[in-house]
Scaffold this motif. Structure first.
Motif, PDB file in Angstrom:
ATOM      1  N   LEU A   1      -7.856  -4.270   0.218  1.00  0.00           N
ATOM      2  CA  LEU A   1      -6.403  -4.423   0.224  1.00  0.00           C
ATOM      3  C   LEU A   1      -5.987  -5.805   0.730  1.00  0.00           C
ATOM      4  O   LEU A   1      -5.209  -6.502   0.077  1.00  0.00           O
ATOM      5  CB  LEU A   1      -5.745  -3.336   1.078  1.00  0.00           C
ATOM      6  CG  LEU A   1      -4.232  -3.450   1.267  1.00  0.00           C
ATOM      7  CD1 LEU A   1      -3.507  -3.320  -0.066  1.00  0.00           C
ATOM      8  CD2 LEU A   1      -3.743  -2.416   2.262  1.00  0.00           C
TER       9      LEU A   1
ATOM     10  N   ARG B   1      -7.270   2.101   2.009  1.00  0.00           N
ATOM     11  CA  ARG B   1      -6.763   0.931   2.726  1.00  0.00           C
ATOM     12  C   ARG B   1      -7.844   0.326   3.628  1.00  0.00           C
ATOM     13  O   ARG B   1      -7.809  -0.866   3.918  1.00  0.00           O
ATOM     14  CB  ARG B   1      -5.556   1.294   3.589  1.00  0.00           C
ATOM     15  CG  ARG B   1      -4.332   1.667   2.799  1.00  0.00           C
ATOM     16  CD  ARG B   1      -3.206   2.097   3.706  1.00  0.00           C
ATOM     17  NE  ARG B   1      -2.181   2.803   2.961  1.00  0.00           N
ATOM     18  CZ  ARG B   1      -0.894   2.699   3.206  1.00  0.00           C
ATOM     19  NH1 ARG B   1      -0.444   1.960   4.194  1.00  0.00           N
ATOM     20  NH2 ARG B   1      -0.019   3.373   2.489  1.00  0.00           N
TER      21      ARG B   1
ATOM     22  N   ALA C   1       0.833  -1.206   0.000  1.00  0.00           N
ATOM     23  CA  ALA C   1       0.000   0.000   0.000  1.00  0.00           C
ATOM     24  C   ALA C   1       0.865   1.252   0.000  1.00  0.00           C
ATOM     25  O   ALA C   1       0.565   2.223  -0.704  1.00  0.00           O
ATOM     26  CB  ALA C   1      -0.949  -0.011   1.194  1.00  0.00           C
TER      27      ALA C   1
ATOM     28  N   ILE D   1      -1.361   4.097  -1.742  1.00  0.00           N
ATOM     29  CA  ILE D   1      -2.797   3.920  -1.490  1.00  0.00           C
ATOM     30  C   ILE D   1      -3.159   4.724  -0.250  1.00  0.00           C
ATOM     31  O   ILE D   1      -2.498   4.614   0.784  1.00  0.00           O
ATOM     32  CB  ILE D   1      -3.139   2.427  -1.315  1.00  0.00           C
ATOM     33  CG1 ILE D   1      -2.851   1.680  -2.623  1.00  0.00           C
ATOM     34  CG2 ILE D   1      -4.590   2.237  -0.892  1.00  0.00           C
ATOM     35  CD1 ILE D   1      -2.999   0.182  -2.536  1.00  0.00           C
TER      36      ILE D   1
END
Length: 114
Positions: A34, A22, A12, A17
């Motif tokens: 995720l 997330r 991530a 992200i």
């Protein structure tokens, strides 16, 4: 050996992200998108023999995985994994539900880096 949660966080971070994304849940509200995508990636990498899962929630890179990293591929996609005989064989075999190589609900994810 790495905790899968740590791997998800590093992925991530690398993909930038957002915190909000997330935490986004699947429609079932039982798992984040995720975590789901990282779990699918682990499954596919394991089928290719690139990682192993010595215990639940953990992952370790195999010698084959280290070799792939040393080759420094641009992307590790489904198409790339299909060039690996062990993945191709396991992906083509029927699973418990009787269908071959079932992809996750959002299989576009696997057109990205794994």
């Amino acid at each position: 050996m790495y905790r899968l949660k740590e791997v998800a966080a590093k992925c991530a971070d690398a993909l930038k992200i957002s915190e909000e994304d997330r935490k986004t849940l699947l429609p079932s509200k039982r798992q984040t998108i995720l975590a789901n995508r990282v779990a699918w990636a682990k499954t596919y990498l394991k089928k290719a023999g690139l990682v192993d899962s010595p215990q639940h929630g953990f992952v370790v890179l195999t010698e084959a995985g280290k070799s792939v990293l040393a080759d420094d591929p641009d992307k590790v996609t489904i198409a790339y994994l299909e060039t690996i005989p062990s993945f191709h064989e396991s992906h083509a075999m029927p699973n418990a539900g009787g269908t071959a190589g079932t992809a996750p609900p959002d299989s576009d994810f696997f057109n990205e880096d794994v």
